[in-house]
Design a protein around this motif. Structure first.
Motif, short mmCIF file in Angstrom:
data_model
loop_
_atom_site.label_atom_id
_atom_site.label_comp_id
_atom_site.label_asym_id
_atom_site.label_seq_id
_atom_site.Cartn_x
_atom_site.Cartn_y
_atom_site.Cartn_z
N TRP A 67 40.34 41.45 46.43
CA TRP A 67 41.73 41.75 46.81
C TRP A 67 42.10 40.98 48.06
O TRP A 67 41.27 40.72 48.93
N ARG A 68 43.34 40.68 48.16
CA ARG A 68 43.85 40.06 49.38
C ARG A 68 43.85 41.10 50.50
O ARG A 68 44.10 42.28 50.25
N PRO A 69 43.61 40.66 51.73
CA PRO A 69 43.57 41.61 52.86
C PRO A 69 44.98 41.97 53.33
O PRO A 69 45.39 41.66 54.45
N THR A 70 45.71 42.63 52.44
CA THR A 70 47.07 43.08 52.73
C THR A 70 47.13 44.58 52.47
O THR A 70 46.20 45.16 51.89
N GLY A 81 46.86 45.07 48.79
CA GLY A 81 45.48 44.87 48.34
C GLY A 81 44.61 46.08 48.66
O GLY A 81 43.80 46.52 47.84
N GLN A 135 52.61 37.36 47.10
CA GLN A 135 51.99 36.06 47.31
C GLN A 135 51.57 35.40 46.00
O GLN A 135 50.84 34.42 46.01
N GLU A 195 37.23 41.85 54.38
CA GLU A 195 36.98 41.68 52.96
C GLU A 195 37.10 43.04 52.27
O GLU A 195 36.44 43.99 52.66
N GLU A 253 50.14 42.58 42.44
CA GLU A 253 51.08 41.65 43.07
C GLU A 253 51.39 42.09 44.49
O GLU A 253 51.61 43.27 44.75
N ASP A 254 51.41 41.16 45.40
CA ASP A 254 51.70 41.49 46.80
C ASP A 254 52.71 40.53 47.41
O ASP A 254 52.76 40.35 48.61
N THR A 293 40.67 39.99 40.58
CA THR A 293 39.52 40.59 41.23
C THR A 293 38.32 40.48 40.28
O THR A 293 38.50 40.27 39.07
N TYR A 299 46.71 36.97 41.35
CA TYR A 299 45.32 36.66 41.63
C TYR A 299 44.45 37.63 40.85
O TYR A 299 44.97 38.57 40.25
#
Length: 150
Positions: free
Chosen positions: A110-113, A116, A82, A2, A79-80, A87, A85
């Motif tokens: 954030w996305r776990p990328t 992110g 995907q 996370e 943007e990633d 936060t 989204y």
């Protein structure tokens, strides 16, 4: 994993004054939103923040604004590949016994990328700088960000 962070600072002013330094767009523009802020932070509002270091106004959704203790915001994540989204930013304002205010800022979602992770580090830096700039502005009338990015 996370992705989230928390930062905090003590501002030597009463809690209502410190809260207003964030909620009032004119005050926020005096030390943080170097391109200007439009709209007061009130529950349900969508305001815009513009920064000289990231040109173009950002829409900011106000989820909760409970004076003088709490503000919850949502805004777009990076943007990633995907899709878009958001936060969530939670600010809390706690009066201290000595008359100062403890301000805490937490951001999550954030996305776990890799994108992110990088975005979360950038925002952590930005919120830490915001707290420092707010302290200088509210306590001494100084704008630390003036000319920093332009």
């Amino acid at each position: 994993m996370e992705l989230r962070f928390k930062v905090a600072a003590r501002i030597a002013r009463p809690v209502a004054e410190v809260y207003e330094a964030v909620a009032d767009p004119a005050r926020l523009s005096g030390y943080f939103t170097t391109g200007g802020a439009k709209g007061r932070l009130e529950t349900g509002a969508v305001v815009t923040w513009d920064f000289a270091d990231f040109p173009g106004a950002f829409p900011v959704q106000v989820i909760e604004a409970t004076a003088p203790s709490r503000i919850v915001l949502r805004w777009d994540g990076t943007e990633d590949g995907q899709g878009p989204y958001q936060t969530t930013v939670t600010m809390s304002f706690e009066p201290l016994e000595d008359g100062r205010t403890l301000v805490r800022i937490e951001e999550e979602g954030w996305r776990p990328t890799q994108a992110g992770l990088e975005a979360s580090y950038g925002n952590c830096q930005g919120w830490t700088q915001m707290l420092s700039a707010m302290k200088a502005y509210v306590e001494h009338g100084l704008n630390l960000r003036e000319g920093m990015y332009a």
